[in-house]
Scaffold this active site. Structure first.
Site, PDB file in Angstrom:
ATOM      1  N   VAL A 174      52.314  36.629  43.588  1.00  8.55           N
ATOM      2  CA  VAL A 174      52.347  37.356  42.317  1.00  8.55           C
ATOM      3  C   VAL A 174      53.746  37.876  41.997  1.00  8.55           C
ATOM      4  O   VAL A 174      53.924  38.766  41.164  1.00  8.55           O
ATOM      5  CB  VAL A 174      51.331  38.525  42.292  1.00  8.55           C
ATOM      6  CG1 VAL A 174      49.928  37.996  42.088  1.00  8.55           C
ATOM      7  CG2 VAL A 174      51.428  39.375  43.543  1.00  8.55           C
ATOM      8  N   CYS A 175      54.723  37.300  42.680  1.00  2.62           N
ATOM      9  CA  CYS A 175      56.107  37.728  42.500  1.00  2.62           C
ATOM     10  C   CYS A 175      56.760  36.996  41.338  1.00  2.62           C
ATOM     11  O   CYS A 175      56.607  35.782  41.201  1.00  2.62           O
ATOM     12  CB  CYS A 175      56.857  37.411  43.785  1.00  2.62           C
ATOM     13  SG  CYS A 175      58.612  37.408  43.567  1.00  2.62           S
ATOM     14  N   ILE A 176      57.519  37.723  40.521  1.00  5.95           N
ATOM     15  CA  ILE A 176      58.312  37.056  39.488  1.00  5.95           C
ATOM     16  C   ILE A 176      59.788  37.448  39.614  1.00  5.95           C
ATOM     17  O   ILE A 176      60.586  37.179  38.724  1.00  5.95           O
ATOM     18  CB  ILE A 176      57.776  37.343  38.063  1.00  5.95           C
ATOM     19  CG1 ILE A 176      57.628  38.844  37.815  1.00  5.95           C
ATOM     20  CG2 ILE A 176      56.430  36.637  37.844  1.00  5.95           C
ATOM     21  CD1 ILE A 176      57.271  39.188  36.375  1.00  5.95           C
TER      22      ILE A 176
END
Ligand SMILES: NC(=O)C1=CN([C@@H]2O[C@H](COP(=O)(O)OP(=O)(O)OC[C@H]3O[C@@H](n4cnc5c(N)ncnc54)[C@H](OP(=O)(O)O)[C@@H]3O)[C@@H](O)[C@H]2O)C=CC1
Ligand SMILES: Nc1nc2c(ncn2[C@@H]2O[C@H](COP(=O)(O)O)[C@@H](O)[C@H]2O)c(=O)[nH]1
Length: 327
Positions: A174-176
């Site tokens: 869920v990392c951006i």
């Protein structure tokens, strides 16, 4: 950096088996003063762990790290865990009030067995100061500091007093961060782990990017003592995320700790929200991880986790899945 690769680019090479059954293989790991059943820790995120999950894990001899997003409950959490004879493992940030919190624990004579300093860019003076502050006031707590992605950072945090460092900037599901900032270990997390492990003199936690159980063995091969996992733990009955139904299928929410959903505002957002398929009981996944890792140890030609650390490997550049899916 030469030889950049990630989990899906690597295959470990089997060595001659020395056991009659995989059940002879021991997946336990000693981390700090305690021994745990698996070298795996669910991520210290709000949709992955809560007090109930933490208690279950501790009671069943799995390592856990409670998140830091309900700061006002941390004192009672530590007291409750200790009252049950369980280890207390909490997270802190680096803002001013966190210094007061550490001093409050010392005044209350409450020493968590493990304290994780949990910030995005852990190679910073803020983290170094917090390590020193914890070591001054709670010298018996085992301090995990992160997150970092370079050998320089590992060395500096160890030098400041960290007992372990956590490696992984941006490989999370869920990392951006990688998209919004252009920085990180996303896409080469396994190579970054190896790079950091070569410099480390203390344990490393590999954090983020684990997509299959085989990735746990690969992390151990490349220097991890412990592996932190979010997405693979998000879909359980016990996972704190909300459950939703879509087209007759069940899903659970999983959001980043730097997402708008966590922060309650659109400021410095570096995480997103997604839905992962519901997958039943947490214990079923833990049991399957143990069995898969026992199998990994048998392929490594040993009976203990250490056997994996010395196996040969090949780089197979994105071909191991060959179109297959694990689910
Ligand atoms: N592993 C990873 O790749 C990442 C993980 N996260 C997770 O998100 C959560 C929130 O992280 P974080 O924003 O650090 O926590 P906080 O919001 O608690 O920020 C910690 C402190 O560090 C400052 N800070 C944050 N990022 C930077 C930066 N890039 N450079 C300089 N100072 C910075 C903040 O100030 P200010 O906000 O004013 O800049 C604040 O003072 C954590 O749980 C973290 O683990 C987030 C991103 C990446
Ligand atoms: N860049 C961001 N990284 C985040 C955020 N919230 C958590 N994390 C990191 O991801 C791992 C879990 O990764 P997974 O691949 O197993 O799902 C977690 O431990 C953190 O280090 C975020 O908002 N932004």
């Amino acid at each position: 950096m030469e030889n950049v690769f990630d989990y899906e680019d690597i295959q470990l090479i089997p060595a001659k088996c020395i056991v009659e059954s995989r059940s002879e293989c021991d997946t336990s790991v000693t981390f700090g003063k305690h021994t745990f059943k698996l070298p795996v820790v669910p991520a210290n995120m709000q949709t992955i762990i809560d007090e109930k999950v933490a208690t279950y894990l501790a009671e069943n001899k799995y390592f856990y790290i409670m998140h830091r997003f309900n700061p006002e409950t941390r004192v009672s959490f530590i007291k409750d865990m200790h009252a049950k004879g369980l280890i207390a493992s909490i997270s802190v940030g680096v803002k001013e009030e966190e210094y007061d919190f550490v001093e409050e624990l010392a005044q209350l004579d409450l020493t968590p067995e493990y304290i994780t300093i949990d910030i995005a860019h852990g190679h910073s003076n803020a983290v170094i100061r917090m390590i020193q502050h914890i070591k001054t006031h709670l010298p018996e707590s085992f301090v995990i500091a992160g997150n970092v992605g370079t050998p320089e950072a590992v060395r500096e945090l160890e030098h400041a007093g960290a007992d372990a460092t956590k490696v992984g900037i941006g490989p999370g599901k869920v990392c951006i961060t990688k998209i919004k900032t252009g920085f990180g270990t996303g896409g080469w997390q396994l190579a970054a782990l190896r790079w950091c492990a070569k410099a480390a003199t203390k344990p490393i936690i590999a954090d983020g990017g684990i997509r299959t159980h085989g990735d746990i063995a690969k992390s151990v091969r490349f220097g991890a003592s412990m592996v932190m996992i979010g997405s693979l733990f998000a879909g359980h009955e016990e996972s704190p995320g909300t459950i939703v139904e879509q087209d007759g299928k069940l899903f659970k929410e999983y959001f980043g700790s730097a997402s708008e959903f966590q922060k309650g505002e659109k400021k410095n957002v570096e995480g997103k929200k997604m839905f992962v398929q519901y997958k039943g009981a947490l214990q079923d996944t833990l049991t399957e991880m143990e069995q898969d890792l026992q199998s990994s140890i048998s392929y490594a030609g040993g009976t203990k986790l250490e056997a994996i650390r010395t196996v040969d490997y090949v780089v197979v550049k994105n071909s191991i899945f060959n179109g297959d899916k694990t689910y």
